[in-house]
Structure formats: C-alpha cells, structure tokens
Design a protein around this motif. Structure first.
Motif, short mmCIF file in Angstrom:
data_model
loop_
_atom_site.label_atom_id
_atom_site.label_comp_id
_atom_site.label_asym_id
_atom_site.label_seq_id
_atom_site.Cartn_x
_atom_site.Cartn_y
_atom_site.Cartn_z
N THR A 155 1.75 -8.18 1.14
CA THR A 155 0.59 -8.69 0.42
C THR A 155 0.80 -10.19 0.24
O THR A 155 1.70 -10.61 -0.48
CB THR A 155 0.45 -7.98 -0.95
N GLU A 279 -3.46 -0.44 5.37
CA GLU A 279 -3.16 0.72 4.54
C GLU A 279 -3.40 0.41 3.06
O GLU A 279 -4.13 1.11 2.37
CB GLU A 279 -1.70 1.13 4.80
N ARG A 280 -2.82 -0.68 2.56
CA ARG A 280 -2.99 -1.05 1.15
C ARG A 280 -4.43 -1.46 0.85
O ARG A 280 -4.92 -1.26 -0.25
CB ARG A 280 -2.05 -2.19 0.78
N GLN A 282 -7.15 -0.30 1.75
CA GLN A 282 -8.07 0.82 1.48
C GLN A 282 -8.21 1.12 0.00
O GLN A 282 -9.22 1.67 -0.42
CB GLN A 282 -7.54 2.10 2.15
N HIS A 283 -7.19 0.76 -0.77
CA HIS A 283 -7.20 1.15 -2.18
C HIS A 283 -7.65 0.02 -3.10
O HIS A 283 -7.59 0.14 -4.31
CB HIS A 283 -5.79 1.62 -2.59
N LEU A 284 -8.12 -1.09 -2.53
CA LEU A 284 -8.51 -2.24 -3.35
C LEU A 284 -10.02 -2.28 -3.54
O LEU A 284 -10.76 -1.55 -2.89
CB LEU A 284 -7.99 -3.53 -2.72
N LYS A 285 -10.46 -3.19 -4.44
CA LYS A 285 -11.87 -3.09 -4.84
C LYS A 285 -12.84 -3.68 -3.83
O LYS A 285 -14.00 -3.28 -3.78
CB LYS A 285 -12.06 -3.72 -6.22
N LYS A 287 -14.36 -4.58 -0.01
CA LYS A 287 -14.39 -4.05 1.36
C LYS A 287 -13.43 -4.89 2.20
O LYS A 287 -13.58 -6.11 2.28
CB LYS A 287 -15.81 -4.19 1.89
#
Ligand code: ZN
Lengths: 441, 137
Positions: A155, A279-280, A282-285, A287
């Motif tokens: 990240t 991968e990570r 996908q879980h964030l706010k 798009k």
C-alpha cells in the motif's frame, strides 16, 4: 531510512517486453491534491512541504485506509519549476522550524525528501519502503506500480510536488551574466527559450504536412475549458479565464511559432495518490482503477534539438510499448490524457499512440472535429497543463477520476470511461500508464 | 550581443579553434562518428581515448527556425525579436548548430537553404561560429 533512486530496471523502456507481468494487479484507490498558488507567499502553511502533507492526508482519507497500513512512499525529491532559493537571501527559519526539519534546511521549501515527509507525518509509522522517482508524477506512478507488483510494498503513497518562488522564470543566474562557461555556451549563446525545441518540431511538422499554427486553437480552447472544470487546478481556483480561438491567435509570441498559450504557467502544487494491490483494493471504499501496463521512453536526440523524424519514431515506439504492456489495442482506449506541456507536442503523443486511428500529420485536422468531453473522441479531458497549470499530473488524476465516474463537470459523456491513457512529459523521454475499470480487461 | 564564453576543459579546443576562425567538431575515430554538443565520451561506444576534434568545411543547411521574442538571456533582449535557426552540417546532417542567421531579415528565413560559416565576436571578445545564407536550396 535512506531513500534510493529507482533503478532503471523498474522502467519498461524497450519494445518486445510483452504484457506487463503485473497487469491488473495494482490499483489506484485514493487521490489527494493540495491547493495551488502562482508563487509561494513565504508562509509556513503554504510551503511545498505543507501542501504535500495536505495532499497525502487527503489521498489517505479518500481511500479510507488506516495510515498505519501504508508501507510505501514513492516521490520525487526535486520540486523546482526553475526557481531556486537565492544564495544571498536569508533562510526562512520561522518556516523551517515550524516543521520537524532534516539536515537540509530548505527541505520542505525548495526540495522535499521522504525523510521530511515521514518526520512530519507520524501516522505513517508503517512505511518501510521509500524510493525516489525523478522527474515527474509519470515516473513516480510507474515506479510505485512496479514496486507493488514486485511485492516491495503493498500500500504505497505516490507524491509529486512543485514549488515556485517570486521572480521571473529563468531570468536570473547565468542567464543574467556577461559570460558563461563554454559547455553551456554551446546552447545558451543563442537564447532559445524552453519552448524553442518543441516550436522547431512543430514548425517542421506544419511544413511537412501542410498545417498551420491557427489549427491548434480548438485544442487550446478545449483544454482550458476542461481545466476550468477541474476544481483542483490553478486556473479554476484563481483565474477562471477561457482561451477563445481569437485569444489564442492574437497572443504574443515567445518563440514563433510558439506563443504565450503554447506555454504553461509554473505554479505551486502537490498531488498524491494511494496505490495498493488489486486484492486489497476490493475492500476499500473507492472503485479501484487498475493499472494494465506501463511503458517508458528513453529516446536520445543525436544533437541539440530532437528532429521531427526522431520525435515521430520515438512516439510511435512509446505507443506500441504501452499497448503491448497493457495487452490491448488502441481501439480499446476510451479517452487519452497524454501530456500537453508544451501543447505543440500533444499531437506527437496522440499520433504515436494512433489514438482513434489518426496517423502522423492528421492530429491538427482531428482538432477541428468534436474533441470535447461530450463527444465520441475526447482529447485531453483533464485539460492538462494548459487547463490547470504546470503540474504534469492533472492527466493522471483525470484518468482515475473519469474511470471512477467522479470527474464531476469534466466527466466524459460521449464514451464509456473504461480505459484511459496518460503520460509524458517529453516525446523523446517519458513514462506512460494505461488505466482500466477492471483488472482483467 | 551574445554573452561572453569562458572555455572549460571539455570545450576549450572548440573555442580556441573558433578564435582562429575554424570550426571543429568532436569525432570518434573508432566509430567514425561526429558528435555535438561535445561530451566526455563517445555517445556510441563510450570511449574517451578515440575522441578527436575534426575540422569541418563550414557548409550546412537550415533545418528550421523560430523567431525569439521573449528570451531569457539578458544580453540578447535588446536584439529581440531575432531569428534562431537550427543548422545541419553538410558533413553529417545529424549534427546541429544554432544560428542567429546574421543578414537574414527577421522571420524571412529560407528553410532548407544552404549556409556558410562566419564568425561573430561575443561580449568578451571570444569568436563564435555563426552561419549566413548563401542561396536558396
Ligand atoms: Zn565511438
């Protein structure tokens, strides 16, 4: 932590390298911009360091990531637009001491180290990877994407900032001297301004293909119109002035055939992006906007000014490299945001890519058609440097925002924003990125 | 008027030859290849030992030109607007030199025309290679 320059091996500068090995595995998930200004006013909260802290924190907030989860920072240490701290001027100690300083007193003022950023952002305690990617955001994006792909970080913040100081651009220093060293004299004695090389290429382009300077007017007008819809930009924030075709044709010459509007305006600005793994993301706010590929150009002019032949060959090669890396054809590209500072080389980038099938010599005719954000063939929807001042990063922000469908008034409506391309700066030396709405396009 | 020149190690032979009204350009003996601007090593093979200074005929052609209206060099600002052309040398058109084209009216530059070498005196007395149009192409 000492911060190295990115090795050349992180740039994909050759043809034939195939599809990018990390295609679709890295995504942009956050954007942050600091406020723009024409020149620094000397205050602590407007220094290049201050506006960069703002940009970084906004990017983190935009992504909704816990700062402690960030493990990388890629940036450019150099921030000058051509302005340097005068040797005889006292250092601004009140500003220096307003922050946690480094050994270089002007860090955060006329340069910006990763060390300075980390010292002044204690929330970034998890950063273990830092790297410099000079010269532009275009470099930093490529290096950050490559770093995440290679697993050096998961990240990563990506930062580029510019400072500008009082005084006219490039008029001080050796340019004001009565005599200059022999090496510099080879070029400088003739007084060619910065836009000269591009102006020569443009002049030869017009001669070769039977075009003229006035044919640039729709592109310039369109770029400024788009820029005025970019709330993060200089012209939108400070001087909401359109450039009509008549304004453009009547502007004073700098180095004919380059006039005032064929040059961008140096400003202070800073932008940050947050990249992470697909991968990570996908879980964030937000798009995620995936990077399908990147490519770099490292062309070498034989002598002083790259010739039109050299420029056209290099731009065609860059276009092929980018499409190859992204594993797409040019027909897949929804819109282009290739670099425009100088605007007289935008057509080289566009023709090199063969955007909408245009061939060398056809771009200026293309400019006479509908190139607006509402049409089927958007050209520079970001408005680029002409639209928002010299940052060399509006094009990237716009690609991400368009694909996320949050470009606001600039949102393209004549095409589905699925794939965008951005990059630069120079036709014979730059870095290019292909952005996508999906990782497996 | 052009700024004066302070020859440095890399360029001293070029400026000394100019004071004798000769134009010399760096050449790599191994590659048989001219290069300009000068560099510490050959841009092709990387050799420094094979670099020499080779005298040119003083013939060239105008590649293209611009007209400078807003110049960053203080000493040239009184001369604005002025022509600034790129010259290709006859020995190797890939080698360029800049020129103010003395004698050619501003913005009336014959692109592609043949030019010949002349010398101008800069602010500190250093002679500087310049180019004058000899006829249409
Ligand atoms: Zn050689």
């Amino acid at each position: 932590m000492s911060t190295p320059n990115a090795p050349q091996s992180m740039y994909r500068a050759r043809e034939g390298l195939g599809v990018w090995e990390h295609r679709g595995q890295v995504a942009a998930v956050g954007i942050g911009h600091g406020p723009t200004s024409r020149r620094w006013d000397g205050k602590a909260d407007t220094s290049v360091g201050a506006i960069s802290l703002l940009a970084l924190r906004k990017a983190i907030e935009d992504a909704g990531v816990n700062p402690a989860d960030i493990d990388g920072l890629v940036m450019d240490e150099r921030t000058t637009t051509g302005a340097f701290w005068p040797r005889d001027q006292e250092l601004p100690w009140d500003v220096i001491n307003a922050y946690n300083r480094t050994d270089a007193p002007l860090d955060g003022i006329t340069q910006l180290s990763a060390e300075w950023i980390l010292k002044n952002m204690p929330e970034l305690a998890g950063v273990q990877f830092t790297m410099y990617a000079p010269v532009c955001m275009s470099n930093a994006i490529v290096v950050a994407a490559q770093a995440i792909g290679e697993g050096r970080a998961h990240t990563c913040l990506v930062l580029k900032a510019w400072h500008n100081l009082p005084g006219r651009y490039y008029q001080s220093g050796p340019n004001a001297d009565d005599a200059i060293p022999g090496t510099a004299a080879m070029r400088s004695l003739w007084g060619a301004p910065a836009c000269y090389g591009t102006a020569i290429q443009f002049a030869e382009y017009c001669r070769k293909y039977g075009k003229n300077h006035d044919m640039m007017a729709p592109f310039i007008s369109n770029s400024r119109r788009n820029g005025l819809k970019f709330p993060e930009g200089y012209w939108a924030q400070h001087r909401p002035e359109e450039i009509t075709p008549e304004d453009y044709k009547a502007a004073r010459w700098i180095a004919k055939p380059a006039n005032l509007f064929d040059n961008d305006i140096p400003i202070m600005c800073s932008a940050a992006y947050l990249f992470t793994t697909a991968e990570r993301a996908q879980h964030l706010k937000r798009k995620p906007v995936y990077i399908l590929g990147h490519a770099s150009s490292r062309g070498q002019a034989r002598s002083f000014v790259p010739t039109l032949d050299e420029v056209e060959a290099e731009c065609a090669s860059s276009g092929r490299k980018l499409l190859e890396a992204a594993g797409i054809t040019v027909d897949d590209v929804s819109f282009e945001n290739l670099y425009d500072g100088f605007p007289q080389f935008h057509q080289f980038h566009m023709e090199g890519l063969r955007y909408r099938g245009i061939q060398p010599g056809e771009a200026l005719d293309f400019y006479q058609t509908d190139i607006s954000i509402g049409g089927p063939n958007p050209v520079s929807p970001s408005g680029g440097n002409i639209g928002s001042g010299r940052s060399r990063f509006w094009m990237h922000t716009d690609c991400i925002q368009q694909i996320q469908r949050r470009a606001g008034e600039r949102q393209v409506t004549g095409v589905e924003p699925v794939i965008g391309v951005s990059g630069g700066p120079m036709p014979t030396g730059g870095n290019f990125t292909c952005w996508s709405a999906t990782g497996d396009y | 008027m052009k700024q004066g020149v302070i020859p440095d190690d890399l360029t001293r032979p070029f400026w000394e030859a100019a004071n004798e009204e000769r134009l010399v350009i760096q050449n790599c003996r191994d590659c048989d290849r001219l290069q300009h601007p000068p560099a510490p090593v050959c841009g092709k093979c990387g050799s420094d030992a094979a670099l020499e200074w080779k005298q040119m005929s003083g013939r060239g052609r105008i590649y293209h030109y611009g007209v400078v209206h807003d110049c960053p060099i203080r000493l040239l600002q009184d001369d604005q607007p002025f022509n600034c052309a790129v010259i290709n040398l006859d020995e190797d058109p890939g080698i360029q030199m800049y020129s103010h084209l003395p004698g050619t009216p501003v913005d009336e530059v014959p692109v592609g025309a043949a030019v010949e070498l002349v010398f101008e005196t800069a602010a500190n007395g250093q002679k500087v290679p310049e180019w004058r149009v000899v006829g249409d192409s």
